[in-house]
Design a protein around this motif. Structure first.
Motif, PDB file in Angstrom:
ATOM      1  N   ILE A  23     -80.251  17.504 -20.237  1.00  0.00           N
ATOM      2  CA  ILE A  23     -80.784  18.870 -21.122  1.00  0.00           C
ATOM      3  C   ILE A  23     -80.006  19.936 -20.205  1.00  0.00           C
ATOM      4  O   ILE A  23     -79.894  20.810 -21.654  1.00  0.00           O
ATOM      5  CB  ILE A  23     -82.241  18.874 -20.426  1.00  0.00           C
ATOM      6  CG1 ILE A  23     -83.652  17.741 -20.935  1.00  0.00           C
ATOM      7  CG2 ILE A  23     -82.894  19.908 -20.660  1.00  0.00           C
ATOM      8  CD1 ILE A  23     -84.195  17.841 -20.405  1.00  0.00           C
ATOM      9  N   SER A  24     -79.437  19.952 -19.143  1.00  0.00           N
ATOM     10  CA  SER A  24     -78.909  21.050 -19.556  1.00  0.00           C
ATOM     11  C   SER A  24     -77.543  21.188 -19.700  1.00  0.00           C
ATOM     12  O   SER A  24     -76.612  22.030 -20.221  1.00  0.00           O
ATOM     13  CB  SER A  24     -78.038  21.295 -17.286  1.00  0.00           C
ATOM     14  OG  SER A  24     -79.195  21.213 -16.992  1.00  0.00           O
ATOM     15  N   LEU A  25     -76.718  20.413 -20.540  1.00  0.00           N
ATOM     16  CA  LEU A  25     -75.895  19.771 -21.236  1.00  0.00           C
ATOM     17  C   LEU A  25     -76.272  20.798 -22.115  1.00  0.00           C
ATOM     18  O   LEU A  25     -75.396  20.938 -23.291  1.00  0.00           O
ATOM     19  CB  LEU A  25     -75.274  18.524 -20.808  1.00  0.00           C
ATOM     20  CG  LEU A  25     -73.929  18.653 -21.283  1.00  0.00           C
ATOM     21  CD1 LEU A  25     -72.641  18.743 -20.086  1.00  0.00           C
ATOM     22  CD2 LEU A  25     -73.294  16.363 -20.942  1.00  0.00           C
ATOM     23  N   LEU A  48     -76.376  18.041  -9.936  1.00  0.00           N
ATOM     24  CA  LEU A  48     -75.085  17.836 -10.313  1.00  0.00           C
ATOM     25  C   LEU A  48     -75.111  18.710 -11.302  1.00  0.00           C
ATOM     26  O   LEU A  48     -73.525  19.079 -12.045  1.00  0.00           O
ATOM     27  CB  LEU A  48     -75.438  16.226 -10.947  1.00  0.00           C
ATOM     28  CG  LEU A  48     -74.694  15.397 -11.662  1.00  0.00           C
ATOM     29  CD1 LEU A  48     -73.309  15.469 -11.630  1.00  0.00           C
ATOM     30  CD2 LEU A  48     -75.084  14.688 -12.784  1.00  0.00           C
ATOM     31  N   ALA A  49     -75.583  19.296 -11.840  1.00  0.00           N
ATOM     32  CA  ALA A  49     -75.760  20.880 -13.467  1.00  0.00           C
ATOM     33  C   ALA A  49     -75.012  21.233 -12.979  1.00  0.00           C
ATOM     34  O   ALA A  49     -73.834  22.323 -12.957  1.00  0.00           O
ATOM     35  CB  ALA A  49     -76.686  20.563 -14.424  1.00  0.00           C
ATOM     36  N   ARG A 107     -64.285  22.165 -23.268  1.00  0.00           N
ATOM     37  CA  ARG A 107     -64.891  21.487 -22.582  1.00  0.00           C
ATOM     38  C   ARG A 107     -66.303  21.842 -21.624  1.00  0.00           C
ATOM     39  O   ARG A 107     -66.554  23.122 -22.877  1.00  0.00           O
ATOM     40  CB  ARG A 107     -64.277  21.739 -20.731  1.00  0.00           C
ATOM     41  CG  ARG A 107     -62.998  20.914 -20.547  1.00  0.00           C
ATOM     42  CD  ARG A 107     -62.654  21.605 -19.027  1.00  0.00           C
ATOM     43  NE  ARG A 107     -63.104  20.523 -17.348  1.00  0.00           N
ATOM     44  CZ  ARG A 107     -62.661  19.576 -17.546  1.00  0.00           C
ATOM     45  NH1 ARG A 107     -62.265  19.230 -18.593  1.00  0.00           N
ATOM     46  NH2 ARG A 107     -63.531  18.625 -16.669  1.00  0.00           N
ATOM     47  N   MET A 108     -67.532  21.495 -21.864  1.00  0.00           N
ATOM     48  CA  MET A 108     -69.314  21.987 -22.310  1.00  0.00           C
ATOM     49  C   MET A 108     -69.385  22.514 -20.569  1.00  0.00           C
ATOM     50  O   MET A 108     -68.535  21.929 -19.377  1.00  0.00           O
ATOM     51  CB  MET A 108     -69.503  20.798 -22.580  1.00  0.00           C
ATOM     52  CG  MET A 108     -69.343  20.776 -23.659  1.00  0.00           C
ATOM     53  SD  MET A 108     -70.558  19.975 -24.585  1.00  0.00           S
ATOM     54  CE  MET A 108     -71.106  19.181 -23.829  1.00  0.00           C
ATOM     55  N   TYR A 109     -70.022  23.497 -20.489  1.00  0.00           N
ATOM     56  CA  TYR A 109     -70.554  23.878 -19.242  1.00  0.00           C
ATOM     57  C   TYR A 109     -72.197  23.687 -19.069  1.00  0.00           C
ATOM     58  O   TYR A 109     -72.751  24.594 -20.505  1.00  0.00           O
ATOM     59  CB  TYR A 109     -69.654  25.479 -18.706  1.00  0.00           C
ATOM     60  CG  TYR A 109     -68.231  25.387 -18.374  1.00  0.00           C
ATOM     61  CD1 TYR A 109     -68.026  25.357 -17.790  1.00  0.00           C
ATOM     62  CD2 TYR A 109     -67.616  25.407 -19.438  1.00  0.00           C
ATOM     63  CE1 TYR A 109     -66.684  25.186 -16.745  1.00  0.00           C
ATOM     64  CE2 TYR A 109     -66.225  25.117 -19.496  1.00  0.00           C
ATOM     65  CZ  TYR A 109     -65.734  24.977 -18.025  1.00  0.00           C
ATOM     66  OH  TYR A 109     -63.944  25.414 -18.257  1.00  0.00           O
ATOM     67  N   PRO A 110     -72.813  22.800 -18.314  1.00  0.00           N
ATOM     68  CA  PRO A 110     -73.989  22.963 -18.596  1.00  0.00           C
ATOM     69  C   PRO A 110     -74.855  24.521 -18.169  1.00  0.00           C
ATOM     70  O   PRO A 110     -73.919  24.816 -17.220  1.00  0.00           O
ATOM     71  CB  PRO A 110     -74.498  21.999 -17.630  1.00  0.00           C
ATOM     72  CG  PRO A 110     -73.330  21.187 -16.974  1.00  0.00           C
ATOM     73  CD  PRO A 110     -72.373  21.925 -17.510  1.00  0.00           C
ATOM     74  N   SER A 111     -75.546  24.359 -18.969  1.00  0.00           N
ATOM     75  CA  SER A 111     -76.776  25.740 -18.598  1.00  0.00           C
ATOM     76  C   SER A 111     -77.740  25.418 -17.723  1.00  0.00           C
ATOM     77  O   SER A 111     -78.735  24.997 -17.885  1.00  0.00           O
ATOM     78  CB  SER A 111     -76.927  26.475 -20.428  1.00  0.00           C
ATOM     79  OG  SER A 111     -78.038  27.169 -19.806  1.00  0.00           O
ATOM     80  N   LEU A 112     -77.772  25.763 -16.386  1.00  0.00           N
ATOM     81  CA  LEU A 112     -78.876  25.699 -15.936  1.00  0.00           C
ATOM     82  C   LEU A 112     -79.696  26.441 -15.743  1.00  0.00           C
ATOM     83  O   LEU A 112     -79.371  27.713 -15.776  1.00  0.00           O
ATOM     84  CB  LEU A 112     -78.302  25.123 -14.517  1.00  0.00           C
ATOM     85  CG  LEU A 112     -78.813  25.222 -13.037  1.00  0.00           C
ATOM     86  CD1 LEU A 112     -78.741  23.561 -13.585  1.00  0.00           C
ATOM     87  CD2 LEU A 112     -78.132  24.788 -12.200  1.00  0.00           C
TER      88      LEU A 112
END
Ligand code: ATP
Ligand code: MG
Lengths: 409, 227
Positions: A37-39, A339-340, A365-370
């Motif tokens: 979900i964060s990703l 991890l996220a 590249r993707m950056y998860p949004s926490l």
């Protein structure tokens, strides 16, 4: 500590391995959910930001009706002073005025119909990434310069390079004949083939004179620093343009409805997968609690014989599940958040991502949004579904008869 | 004063096609403060009668009155309340909740009946001392002997100050020394607290303690004598 709670806690550890297996399933699914979900949130954010920052912007001021009917006639007065006023009031440089028209563009060899966008050379780089994507040459030398920047595919099609002259032929705002000769000063590669093939930019001042626009233009693009600040900015802009009744402010969702739809479609398919995961966890809880209730039939029978009502026994079973789910939630969400968070610093990419990156002009590249939502949404649903799964085992106790329960060994 | 009156109790069980007689027209009156033993061969209906008098099971026909309350027509919840507040039970074995300590087992019923923590703790220590388990309050059932476990069960049965204690073969899993200690405890509680005891048993040594000995066979009472 309350005896029921104590009893529930100790009951969990009567079968350590079974409890850890169930808790483990929760931890695993929670970890996975937080990560996914964060990703997902991170990628939507990136998709929105990148798409909007490439051209559309977070919001635009337009003449009412222009968005549905983008005719050159649907322009409005004093566009450059209004853009300046917005920059002053909002105290930002992320505001730029534009004009939009169509013209036949010819080199010595070929002709193509193009969308010609007039932009403010000083401010356009603040609202659009296009000028930063120039592969050759440079941006405009002035607001009235007779210059043009074109996409790399168009350059190839027209067989031209920096320094070549192009002829523009079209009709002005008043229907008059519009014609001019411009110098190719820059060639961009936006990442979108469509844009690279069919769009060109010229300075707004020159645009206004070429297309007989006077002091008019078609839209003012406004960008917020971040997607989350759009709402605040929107109300400020509305305030500024309130006196000009002919104008409307459209947000990114109105300007690019397809974006939201793409996100929703993606969200739907993702949640379908999550739902399967959650159902599996719920079944494992159901199985564990059913077994644990069945093997304690005699014990429950004795408690009932002592005068304990089924509600209290049911509450015991639900409490046990709550404790188990809380463990799963705390550990799973904790590990998932770690991890996220780690990936939000170093980034993450997966096979097939380039395809999507190309489509939406994303970095690879993707950056998860926490956020609280991305960390707790999945685990909380797992928590609730686990509790729901233990309702059936708990309800079975209402049909237990103390005498027959005590006869079972 | 009368404690329990049973009138014309009948109870049958269906097992496959067979109809088994549990109780066959049993009528009996037990006075408050009595110490009664129910004896009889296996399958004679002792447990069935005990369960009916304790409100654990309802008879097919007949009346049961405890004090002034007709319990044979009561619903599940009302019966549970009567069991909780007025009747103590001691079963053959594995009476206790395995995850709770001796003291917690005793406190558990008091918590269910809504006593506050301080009162619960005070009473549970006192009652465990009374049944001879001082110093073992914090042991779990697995770390108590069979006789000690039965004492905890007794403590739990009497802690709510019931007027009636029903015990179904309480000594079946105990050696003779431990069972006579348990019976001594019953007699003492019967004398000092005026609690009515009804004990179902096969054990001749237990029957010797009875003030009144009732013999059953095939769901009927065949003899009833005071000793
Ligand atoms: N739930 C039941 N289902 C079927 N039959 C039952 C049930 N409960 C009791 N019975 C039968 O009813 C009869 C009386 O049983 P009960 O348990 O009252 O005997 P008991 O005198 O307590 O015997 P024991 O000394 O072995 O404990 C027996 O034949 C028994 O098999
Ligand atoms: Mg029996």
């Amino acid at each position: 500590m309350n005896i029921t709670l104590r009893m529930a806690w100790r009951n969990l550890w009567r079968h350590k391995r079974r409890t850890w297996l169930t808790v483990g399933a929760m931890i695993f699914s929670n970890l996975l959910l937080v990560f996914m979900i964060s990703l997902q949130f991170g990628s939507y954010r990136m998709m929105i930001d990148n798409t909007l920052k490439s051209y559309t912007g977070h919001m635009q001021v337009q003449l009412e009706g222009y968005n549905d009917d983008s005719k050159i006639r649907n322009s409005f007065d004093n566009i450059i002073p209004l853009a300046e006023q917005l920059r002053q009031t909002l105290n930002t440089s992320r505001v730029a005025a534009r004009g939009v028209a169509f013209a036949m563009t010819s080199s010595e060899m070929r002709s193509y119909g193009l969308q010609i966008v007039g932009v403010e050379p000083g401010y356009e780089p603040e609202v659009s990434t296009l000028s930063g994507l120039l592969k050759k040459g440079q941006f405009f030398s002035g607001n009235n310069a007779e210059e043009i920047i074109i996409g790399s595919i168009l350059a190839r099609n027209l067989r031209v390079d920096i320094g070549a002259e192009l002829t523009l032929l079209g009709s002005g705002r008043d229907g008059s004949f519009a014609a001019g000769v411009v110098l190719v000063t820059g060639i961009f590669e936006s990442g979108s083939n469509d844009v690279d093939r069919s769009m060109a930019q010229i300075p707004l001042g020159y645009f206004q004179s070429l297309f007989s626009m006077g002091n008019q233009g078609h839209n003012i693009v406004i960008n917020a620093e971040d997607l989350s600040l759009v709402d605040v900015l929107q109300s400020k802009v509305s305030h500024v343009i309130a006196s000009r009744k002919e104008l409307v402010l459209l947000d990114w969702n109105q300007l690019q409805p397809g974006l939201q739809q793409a996100i929703q479609a993606d969200m739907f398919s993702a949640w379908f997968m999550y739902a399967i995961l959650i159902v599996l966890v719920a079944f494992s809880v159901l199985n564990t609690q059913l077994m644990s209730v069945l093997e304690r039939t005699r014990e429950f029978g004795i408690m009932m014989a002592l005068g304990v009502k089924p509600v209290r026994l049911g509450a015991l079973v639900i409490t046990e599940t709550t404790l188990m789910s809380t463990l799963g939630l705390a550990i799973g969400a904790g590990l998932g958040a770690l991890l996220a968070y780690y990936l939000s610093l170093v980034g993450f990419s997966y096979p097939g991502m380039e395809e999507m990156a190309g489509k939406f002009n994303l970095p690879d590249r993707m950056y998860p949004s926490l956020s609280l939502l991305s960390v707790f949404l999945g685990p909380c649903i797992v928590f609730i579904c686990s509790l729901l799964a233990s309702v059936y085992p708990a309800l079975r106790l209402f049909f237990l008869h103390p005498v027959s329960a005590m006869r079972t060994v | 004063m009368t404690s329990i009156v049973c009138k014309d109790l009948c109870k049958t069980f269906q097992q496959g096609d067979e109809v088994i007689t549990g109780l066959d027209n049993v009528s009996i009156t037990i006075e408050k403060g009595d110490f009664v033993c129910l004896s009889g061969p296996s399958g004679s209906g002792k447990t069935t009668l005990l369960n009916a008098m304790g409100g654990l099971d309802t008879p097919d026909s007949g009346e049961i009155t405890i004090g002034r309350v007709r319990i044979d027509k009561l619903g599940k919840a009302a019966l549970a309340d009567i069991r909780l507040h007025n009747i103590g039970f001691v079963f053959q074995a594995y009476n206790l909740i395995p995850v709770l300590t001796a003291r917690e087992n005793v406190e558990f019923v008091m918590q269910v009946s809504g006593l506050d923590a301080e009162e619960r703790s005070k009473r549970s220590y006192k009652i465990l001392r009374e049944v001879g388990l001082e110093g073992m309050e914090n042991r779990r059932p697995a770390h108590l002997s069979g006789g000690q476990q039965q004492r905890v069960a007794v403590a739990r049965a009497i802690v709510s100050q019931p007027t009636l204690v029903l015990a179904d073969e309480p000594t079946a899993n105990l050696d003779s020394v431990t069972s006579s200690q348990l019976m001594d405890l019953f007699v003492e509680l019967n004398q000092h607290h005026n609690i009515t005891f009804i004990i179902a048993t096969h054990d001749l040594r237990v029957m010797k303690y009875a003030k009144r000995l009732i013999k059953m066979e095939d769901g009927k009472i065949i003899s009833d004598e005071k000793q």
